[in-house]
Design a protein around this motif. Structure first.
Motif: not given
Length: 148
Positions: A8, A10, A103, A137, A141, A144
């Motif tokens: 994954r 972000v 990223r 995930e 999160d 982030q």
């Protein structure tokens, strides 16, 4: 992407070097872990290098345990990867989008973990693939939100 990898990504408003420094320091893994399994590290070098070992306190299903992982790939500010004792790898990649935006990709790689695990699809049958996807995930999160 290989079928035996869960990955994954972000985009985070932080420099790649800053994010790399956080993730490449095993003593700080508990700060970003979204899986709820990582506790504090028992033993880790101040700065990791290829082949460095670090020992981490973990808890799974309410049972505490400790593992020792080995750094298997390292490229400052771009990549850090370690091998778990069961043979799977955790890889973090940092791709600079701009000097202040990166990223971040986290990958659970369970290819080539051993004849029994490879042949029986051990990781999928025991639920580790789905659980690790959710954990990645949640970790991304959390990372982030830390820089929001």
């Amino acid at each position: 992407m290989d079928a035996r990898q869960v990955s994954r990504s972000v985009d985070i408003d932080a420099p790649a070097a800053e994010l790399f420094a956080l993730v490449a320091d095993p003593r700080r893994h508990h700060e970003v872990d979204g899986s709820g399994t990582v506790r504090t590290n028992v033993r880790a070098p101040a700065e990791v290098a290829l082949g460095s070992r670090f020992s981490t306190r973990m808890t799974m299903f309410g049972i505490p345990y400790r593992i020792t992982s080995v750094i298997t790939a390292l490229k400052p500010n771009e990549l850090v990867e370690w091998r778990h004792p069961f043979g799977h790898h955790w890889r973090w990649e940092f791709q600079e989008i701009s000097p202040t935006r990166t990223r971040v990709t986290e990958t659970f790689d369970y290819r080539n973990t051993g004849p029994v695990k490879d042949r029986t699809d051990y990781y999928r049958r025991l639920g580790f693939v789905a659980a690790n996807a959710k954990g990645i995930e949640a970790t991304l999160d959390r990372l982030q939100r830390r820089y929001a």
